[in-house]
Scaffold this motif. Structure first.
Motif, PDB file in Angstrom:
ATOM      1  N   ALA A   1       0.878  -1.172   0.000  1.00 47.03           N
ATOM      2  CA  ALA A   1       0.000   0.000   0.000  1.00 47.03           C
ATOM      3  C   ALA A   1       0.909   1.214   0.000  1.00 47.03           C
ATOM      4  O   ALA A   1       1.786   1.346   0.856  1.00 47.03           O
ATOM      5  N   MET A   2       0.733   2.099  -0.958  1.00 44.12           N
ATOM      6  CA  MET A   2       1.631   3.231  -1.129  1.00 44.12           C
ATOM      7  C   MET A   2       1.288   4.365  -0.168  1.00 44.12           C
ATOM      8  O   MET A   2       0.118   4.627   0.115  1.00 44.12           O
ATOM      9  N   ALA A   3       2.317   5.021   0.324  1.00 45.95           N
ATOM     10  CA  ALA A   3       2.149   6.161   1.219  1.00 45.95           C
ATOM     11  C   ALA A   3       2.047   7.449   0.408  1.00 45.95           C
ATOM     12  O   ALA A   3       2.768   7.627  -0.571  1.00 45.95           O
ATOM     13  N   TYR A   4       1.158   8.321   0.802  1.00 37.96           N
ATOM     14  CA  TYR A   4       1.097   9.662   0.228  1.00 37.96           C
ATOM     15  C   TYR A   4       0.293  10.566   1.155  1.00 37.96           C
ATOM     16  O   TYR A   4      -0.415  10.100   2.056  1.00 37.96           O
ATOM     17  N   ALA A   5       0.429  11.856   0.947  1.00 33.72           N
ATOM     18  CA  ALA A   5      -0.339  12.868   1.655  1.00 33.72           C
ATOM     19  C   ALA A   5      -1.260  13.533   0.640  1.00 33.72           C
ATOM     20  O   ALA A   5      -1.494  12.987  -0.440  1.00 33.72           O
ATOM     21  N   GLY A   6      -1.763  14.725   0.961  1.00 36.67           N
ATOM     22  CA  GLY A   6      -2.562  15.412  -0.040  1.00 36.67           C
ATOM     23  C   GLY A   6      -3.358  16.572   0.508  1.00 36.67           C
ATOM     24  O   GLY A   6      -3.713  16.609   1.693  1.00 36.67           O
ATOM     25  N   HIS A   7      -3.613  17.535  -0.362  1.00 37.26           N
ATOM     26  CA  HIS A   7      -4.572  18.590  -0.082  1.00 37.26           C
ATOM     27  C   HIS A   7      -5.942  18.112  -0.550  1.00 37.26           C
ATOM     28  O   HIS A   7      -6.148  17.851  -1.738  1.00 37.26           O
ATOM     29  N   GLN A   8      -6.871  17.998   0.381  1.00 38.55           N
ATOM     30  CA  GLN A   8      -8.231  17.591   0.050  1.00 38.55           C
ATOM     31  C   GLN A   8      -9.132  18.808   0.186  1.00 38.55           C
ATOM     32  O   GLN A   8      -9.322  19.326   1.284  1.00 38.55           O
ATOM     33  N   PHE A   9      -9.643  19.281  -0.953  1.00 38.23           N
ATOM     34  CA  PHE A   9     -10.442  20.506  -1.008  1.00 38.23           C
ATOM     35  C   PHE A   9      -9.695  21.664  -0.347  1.00 38.23           C
ATOM     36  O   PHE A   9     -10.263  22.484   0.360  1.00 38.23           O
ATOM     37  N   GLY A  10      -8.380  21.698  -0.596  1.00 42.05           N
ATOM     38  CA  GLY A  10      -7.554  22.803  -0.132  1.00 42.05           C
ATOM     39  C   GLY A  10      -6.976  22.633   1.255  1.00 42.05           C
ATOM     40  O   GLY A  10      -6.157  23.454   1.686  1.00 42.05           O
ATOM     41  N   HIS A  11      -7.357  21.581   1.965  1.00 38.86           N
ATOM     42  CA  HIS A  11      -6.879  21.363   3.330  1.00 38.86           C
ATOM     43  C   HIS A  11      -5.856  20.229   3.334  1.00 38.86           C
ATOM     44  O   HIS A  11      -6.133  19.131   2.848  1.00 38.86           O
ATOM     45  N   PHE A  12      -4.692  20.486   3.915  1.00 37.85           N
ATOM     46  CA  PHE A  12      -3.612  19.514   3.858  1.00 37.85           C
ATOM     47  C   PHE A  12      -3.790  18.416   4.905  1.00 37.85           C
ATOM     48  O   PHE A  12      -4.041  18.682   6.082  1.00 37.85           O
TER      49      PHE A  12
ATOM     50  N   ARG B   1       1.703  10.224  -7.184  1.00 38.36           N
ATOM     51  CA  ARG B   1       0.862  11.409  -7.218  1.00 38.36           C
ATOM     52  C   ARG B   1       1.626  12.630  -6.715  1.00 38.36           C
ATOM     53  O   ARG B   1       2.691  12.490  -6.092  1.00 38.36           O
ATOM     54  N   VAL B   2       1.054  13.805  -6.913  1.00 40.60           N
ATOM     55  CA  VAL B   2       1.606  14.984  -6.259  1.00 40.60           C
ATOM     56  C   VAL B   2       1.666  14.734  -4.756  1.00 40.60           C
ATOM     57  O   VAL B   2       2.645  15.078  -4.084  1.00 40.60           O
ATOM     58  N   GLY B   3       0.638  14.101  -4.228  1.00 42.39           N
ATOM     59  CA  GLY B   3       0.597  13.807  -2.807  1.00 42.39           C
ATOM     60  C   GLY B   3       1.708  12.891  -2.328  1.00 42.39           C
ATOM     61  O   GLY B   3       2.051  12.901  -1.133  1.00 42.39           O
ATOM     62  N   THR B   4       2.269  12.081  -3.216  1.00 43.43           N
ATOM     63  CA  THR B   4       3.397  11.233  -2.831  1.00 43.43           C
ATOM     64  C   THR B   4       4.598  12.101  -2.470  1.00 43.43           C
ATOM     65  O   THR B   4       5.283  11.853  -1.470  1.00 43.43           O
ATOM     66  N   PHE B   5       4.856  13.121  -3.271  1.00 41.79           N
ATOM     67  CA  PHE B   5       5.926  14.057  -2.949  1.00 41.79           C
ATOM     68  C   PHE B   5       5.597  14.829  -1.680  1.00 41.79           C
ATOM     69  O   PHE B   5       6.481  15.097  -0.845  1.00 41.79           O
ATOM     70  N   GLN B   6       4.328  15.194  -1.496  1.00 38.93           N
ATOM     71  CA  GLN B   6       3.948  15.952  -0.315  1.00 38.93           C
ATOM     72  C   GLN B   6       4.156  15.160   0.977  1.00 38.93           C
ATOM     73  O   GLN B   6       4.433  15.734   2.026  1.00 38.93           O
ATOM     74  N   PHE B   7       3.999  13.856   0.895  1.00 36.16           N
ATOM     75  CA  PHE B   7       4.191  13.003   2.066  1.00 36.16           C
ATOM     76  C   PHE B   7       5.588  13.196   2.645  1.00 36.16           C
ATOM     77  O   PHE B   7       5.769  13.346   3.858  1.00 36.16           O
ATOM     78  N   PHE B   8       6.576  13.213   1.780  1.00 32.45           N
ATOM     79  CA  PHE B   8       7.961  13.352   2.241  1.00 32.45           C
ATOM     80  C   PHE B   8       8.328  14.808   2.521  1.00 32.45           C
ATOM     81  O   PHE B   8       9.119  15.092   3.425  1.00 32.45           O
ATOM     82  N   ALA B   9       7.744  15.724   1.760  1.00 30.51           N
ATOM     83  CA  ALA B   9       8.009  17.136   2.019  1.00 30.51           C
ATOM     84  C   ALA B   9       7.511  17.539   3.408  1.00 30.51           C
ATOM     85  O   ALA B   9       8.161  18.320   4.114  1.00 30.51           O
ATOM     86  N   ALA B  10       6.351  16.996   3.805  1.00 35.25           N
ATOM     87  CA  ALA B  10       5.808  17.303   5.126  1.00 35.25           C
ATOM     88  C   ALA B  10       6.724  16.814   6.241  1.00 35.25           C
ATOM     89  O   ALA B  10       6.703  17.345   7.352  1.00 35.25           O
ATOM     90  N   ARG B  11       7.536  15.799   5.937  1.00 40.85           N
ATOM     91  CA  ARG B  11       8.467  15.235   6.918  1.00 40.85           C
ATOM     92  C   ARG B  11       9.883  15.789   6.744  1.00 40.85           C
ATOM     93  O   ARG B  11      10.807  15.312   7.386  1.00 40.85           O
TER      94      ARG B  11
END
Length: 490
Positions: free
Chosen positions: A72-83, A181-191
């Motif tokens: 299962a892949m890890a990612y983050a994301g902005h959902q309707f503008g909320h991170f 996804r863009v959110g995949t990069f965001q997962f690591f950027a947040a950390r």
């Protein structure tokens, strides 16, 4: 002889922080309801072996095939503008990757295959309706020539899932160039894990943008490549009246494919402000907002890549802004070129953009059907315009525009038959209209009847052909058939 998947897995070779290793949850009584046999062949798989109880067990997640490395892949994301700093595959498991017959690496993922460490109290399962919707719409998008994930198979599990009520459970086998996804990069950027961002960017370059490996500034070139693909992709969406419905950054693919068909829909009557998604209460992802949101998502990607651009923050930001600045022109060029083709223009002249916008404005004011107006306009290029006029509440609004359009096409050397053929090649007759998709889902869920599903998939496989025997599938919904809201499958 057993079902064989020639897996060659690369993503699962990345560091453990990129994913969680987890096997699908077995189901009770898997039954294959649809196998995409041409796609199976393209992937180097044996469709006859997949179309067996053993194949159904694999496609439902009951059996894990040899060579698979389920994650299962890890990612983050902005959902309707909320991170949200951690999302991840909450109901999808990547079995592995295969190299298709064109030498392209493809993910094979089971969607609805049980809980993962990213499920956030969810059951990890999928209901039959959303599985059928994604199969129908993703394969329709492929037939329309739009970059998209594909659907290899749909399987019912023999179990129920609980949403508002008990519904038949199902699993979709999804195929993608990748699920990054863009959110995949965001997962690591947040950390603040720059090493992981670099490893991910290097992986993406090798997999999706190999021509950039020798670039002087490969990470700048990567952002530019993703920007270009997203600009082209969203232009193609608008040209067929498609509304994604949930353009969160975790639903924005780095490869430039359309991904995650949740509350998606195709417009009937043209309306730039059209929203179908039940969860998009503010219209953030309305039809005409999609280019703006795509750029917003790409800006979030650029933020993740800044540490790879330069140690000088101001310099990195300026370089990213320069790359992002190309999006508007790239989108506009793709969109306007597509619109010229839709109205049958072979050349570009001053005034064309205004002429086409006048048509769109008249369509919006007169609630003209988006798909049929352009399709019938192709017929009007070679014959009378009666069928186009019928799309307008006030036909005179079309008549006024048509006079100017005929004067414009008269300036070109192409004949009526050539123009009609060119227009029909870009203006589909058939799209997955919402009321048709909903009728298919209801027949399957309530009556276990898949004949309507099979027929709709068959019609949509050839969207640019007239198919007189299936002409009714081109009709807009009657007032009591209109589907005003679509729903996420979670």
């Amino acid at each position: 002889m057993t079902v064989h998947f020639p897996f060659q897995n690369s993503y699962s070779a990345l560091p453990d922080s990129f994913f969680a290793r987890v096997a699908p949850t077995p189901v009770t009584a898997p039954r294959l309801i649809k196998l995409n046999r041409p796609l199976a062949v393209q992937l180097g798989l044996d469709p006859d072996m997949l179309d067996t109880p053993e194949g159904a067990a694999i496609l439902a997640g009951k059996t894990v095939p040899d060579g698979a490395d389920p994650i299962a892949m890890a990612y983050a994301g902005h959902q309707f503008g909320h991170f949200v700093p951690q999302l991840g595959d909450g109901r999808a498991i990547l079995l592995g990757e295969v190299i298709d017959r064109e030498g392209v690496r493809r993910d094979i993922q089971l969607k609805g295959s049980g809980p993962t460490p990213f499920s956030r109290r969810g059951d990890g399962r999928a209901a039959l309706g959303p599985v059928l919707r994604e199969y129908i719409v993703s394969e329709a998008m492929f037939a329309l020539g739009i970059p998209t994930t594909r659907s290899l198979a749909a399987v019912v599990t023999g179990e129920h899932v609980i949403r508002e009520t008990a519904l038949p459970g199902a699993v979709l086998t999804r195929v993608a160039s990748s699920h990054i996804r863009v959110g995949t990069f965001q997962f690591f950027a947040a950390r603040r894990d720059t090493d992981a961002i670099r490893a991910l960017a290097d992986h993406v370059i090798v997999r999706h943008y190999p021509q950039l490996r020798e670039a002087e500034r490969p990470y700048h070139a990567l952002l530019a490549g993703v920007v270009a693909r997203q600009a082209e992709l969203v232009a193609r969406w608008l040209l067929v009246g498609f509304i994604h419905g949930v353009m969160n950054t975790d639903n924005s693919s780095i490869s430039g494919e359309t991904i995650d068909y949740g509350p998606c829909a195709f417009m009937d009557a043209y309306n730039p402000a059209q929203v179908f998604s039940s969860i998009d209460e503010m219209g953030r992802y309305a039809y005409a907002n999609q280019p703006r949101i795509a750029l917003w998502n790409l800006t979030r990607l650029a933020e993740c890549l800044l540490p790879l651009f330069s140690d000088d923050q101001e310099k990195a930001v300026a370089e990213a802004q320069d790359i992002l600045g190309a999006f508007s022109d790239q989108f506009s060029a793709a969109y306007q070129a597509g619109l010229r083709k839709k109205v049958g223009l072979f050349t570009e002249r001053d005034g064309d953009e205004a002429l086409i916008q006048d048509l769109l404005d008249a369509m919006a004011k007169n609630q003209a059907d988006f798909t049929l107006t352009f399709r019938k306009l192709g017929d009007a290029a070679a014959d009378d315009a009666a069928d186009v006029r019928a799309q307008f509440m006030e036909p005179a609004a079309f008549d006024e525009w048509a006079g100017r359009w005929r004067a414009r096409i008269a300036l070109e050397q192409q004949g009526a038959a050539e123009r009609q053929a060119a227009m029909h090649a870009v203006n589909p007759m058939f799209i997955p209209r919402n009321h048709r998709v909903e009728a298919v889902i209801q027949a399957a869920v309530h009556d276990d009847d898949y004949a309507p599903f099979e027929e709709l998939v068959k019609v949509l496989a050839n969207p640019f052909e007239d198919q007189p025997e299936y002409a009714a599938y081109a009709d807009p919904p009657l007032p009591d058939q209109r589907v005003l809201r679509t729903f996420c499958g979670t």
